[in-house]
Design an enzyme around this catalytic site. Structure first.
Site, PDB file in Angstrom:
ATOM      1  N   HIS A  73       6.421   1.462  -2.436  1.00  0.00           N
ATOM      2  CA  HIS A  73       5.879   0.390  -1.595  1.00  0.00           C
ATOM      3  C   HIS A  73       6.935  -0.142  -0.626  1.00  0.00           C
ATOM      4  CE1 HIS A  73       3.259  -3.147  -0.779  1.00  0.00           C
ATOM      5  NE2 HIS A  73       4.415  -3.761  -0.596  1.00  0.00           N
ATOM      6  N   GLU A  74       8.095  -0.474  -1.160  1.00  0.00           N
ATOM      7  CA  GLU A  74       9.145  -1.021  -0.306  1.00  0.00           C
ATOM      8  C   GLU A  74       9.714   0.034   0.633  1.00  0.00           C
ATOM      9  OE1 GLU A  74       9.373  -4.095  -0.181  1.00  0.00           O
ATOM     10  OE2 GLU A  74       8.294  -4.557  -2.033  1.00  0.00           O
ATOM     11  N   HIS A  76       7.744  -0.073   3.822  1.00  0.00           N
ATOM     12  CA  HIS A  76       8.220  -1.127   4.723  1.00  0.00           C
ATOM     13  C   HIS A  76       9.520  -0.709   5.407  1.00  0.00           C
ATOM     14  CE1 HIS A  76       5.200  -3.877   3.411  1.00  0.00           C
ATOM     15  NE2 HIS A  76       5.701  -4.102   2.213  1.00  0.00           N
TER      16      HIS A  76
END
Length: 379
Positions: free
Chosen positions: A33-34, A37
């Site tokens: 997920h990170e 980003h």
């Protein structure tokens, strides 16, 4: 003393049997997920100050050549990417720090970027979660294929919704709620999440199509890992003779198509569950937090690595969907702000943003408290 050590360090013990699988599952999902980003943010030219798995005090870390601090922190329940100009881990601007930014830092600060770059960077986190699930399923389908059963009715349970609707042994499902049925799993998928909702079925009987309507009732049963789940059922049973189970293999391209389809089904079912839960039509005990996830991770690890990887895929979808809810400080809340900014050509006022953030943070903390209560006391 030996018994205590054994309870923690053997593969059936707390540490290796539950904690380690839990940390593995959570770390993979959070990292991906990170990473979404981070990668999209860097592609958009945004500077990154920190990439953390976990919150709180740093346990170990290092600086890369771009000045980003990569670290593992003490509280493993999440993670964050901190961009240049951020006040904290929620990518909200720090007005005081902004005045102290150099010209170079201001050029790469998150809040100085066009709204489309900010939105794309924020959306990338959930998108990578969905991509992770697709990749996992594609690999599993390529490696193992899948078993399918023909959508036949071998038995109709007495007093069940199916009996009341007029189902008979030998019926073959064709459509369920307008969706084409190819396997018996398709029927289970459509029915299981619609307890209390009338479903229209088209079945094939004696060469003719017949339309029947049945309302699934809630039933308790064990899932593949031994967890008790409450799902909708109409009371039809298949068997080996009628279902004619067969094993299907896929090449990588076919596996990818099946993985996208399966991920789409999971997203749809999760969204449907959340909608029903919001109006009180789902059992609150179906929602769990870290303790429930840790228990499932331990059971999955004992069942085999492929089960643990499947849990990663399912949790990844859940994390992606939850982060897209339009609630600050979740990713979906940021996207709502950016949509407003794109439409009215100016950002949300600081006063409004602060008020919404406070409300959103309260809702997030309340939800976390709710699932913790469910884990420990409520269910």
């Amino acid at each position: 003393m030996d018994q205590i050590a054994s309870a923690f360090f053997n593969t059936d013990g707390l540490l290796l049997g539950t904690v380690v699988p839990f940390l593995f599952v959570l770390a993979v999902v959070v990292f991906v997920h990170e990473l979404g980003h981070y990668l999209v943010g860097r592609w958009c030219g945004i500077g990154v100050k920190a990439f953390s798995i976990g919150f709180g005090p740093e346990i170990v870390g290092f600086n890369d050549r771009n000045g980003t601090r990569w670290k593992i922190s003490a509280i493993p329940l999440g993670g964050y990417v901190k961009f240049v100009g951020d006040m904290g881990v929620t990518s909200s601007p720090d007005a005081e720090a902004d005045r102290n930014l150099s010209a170079e830092e201001r050029r790469v600060a998150f809040h100085t970027q066009p709204v489309w770059k900010r939105a794309l960077t924020v959306f990338a986190g959930p998108a990578f979660n969905f991509l992770l699930t697709i990749v996992v399923f594609a690999v599993l389908f390529t490696a193992y294929g899948r078993y399918v059963i023909e959508p036949m009715v071998a038995e109709v349970r007495a007093g069940s919704p199916a009996e009341k609707a007029g189902f008979l042994p030998g019926d073959r499902f064709v459509l369920a709620n307008g969706s084409r049925v190819e396997t018996f799993s398709d029927v289970q998928r459509i029915v299981s999440g619609r307890a209390g909702d009338e479903i229209t079925f088209v079945i094939l009987r004696g060469g003719n199509e017949v339309t029947l309507k049945a309302t699934p009732e809630v039933m308790e049963q064990k899932d593949a890992l031994g967890n008790t789940v409450r799902i909708g059922a109409i009371g039809v049973v298949n068997n080996e003779s009628m279902g004619q189970p067969r094993h299907i293999t896929y090449n990588p391209g076919e596996a990818l198509v099946q993985a996208v389809s399966e991920t789409g089904h999971i997203i749809a079912r999760t969204g449907q569950f959340l909608q029903r839960f919001a109006v009180g039509r789902e059992d609150r005990c179906q929602l769990g937090g870290p303790v429930r996830i840790a228990d499932m991770a331990g059971k999955a690890a004992k069942a085999g690595f492929e089960w643990l990887v499947q849990l990663v895929a399912l949790l990844s979808v859940g994390i992606g969907i939850l982060n897209l809810l339009p609630i600050p400080p979740l990713d979906g809340g940021h996207l709502v702000f950016y949509a407003y900014e794109a439409v009215v050509r100016r950002p949300v006022s600081e006063r409004m943003m602060e008020a919404v953030y406070r409300t959103g943070m309260f809702l997030v903390l309340a939800f976390m408290g709710f699932v913790f209560w469910n884990d420990l006391f409520g269910c």
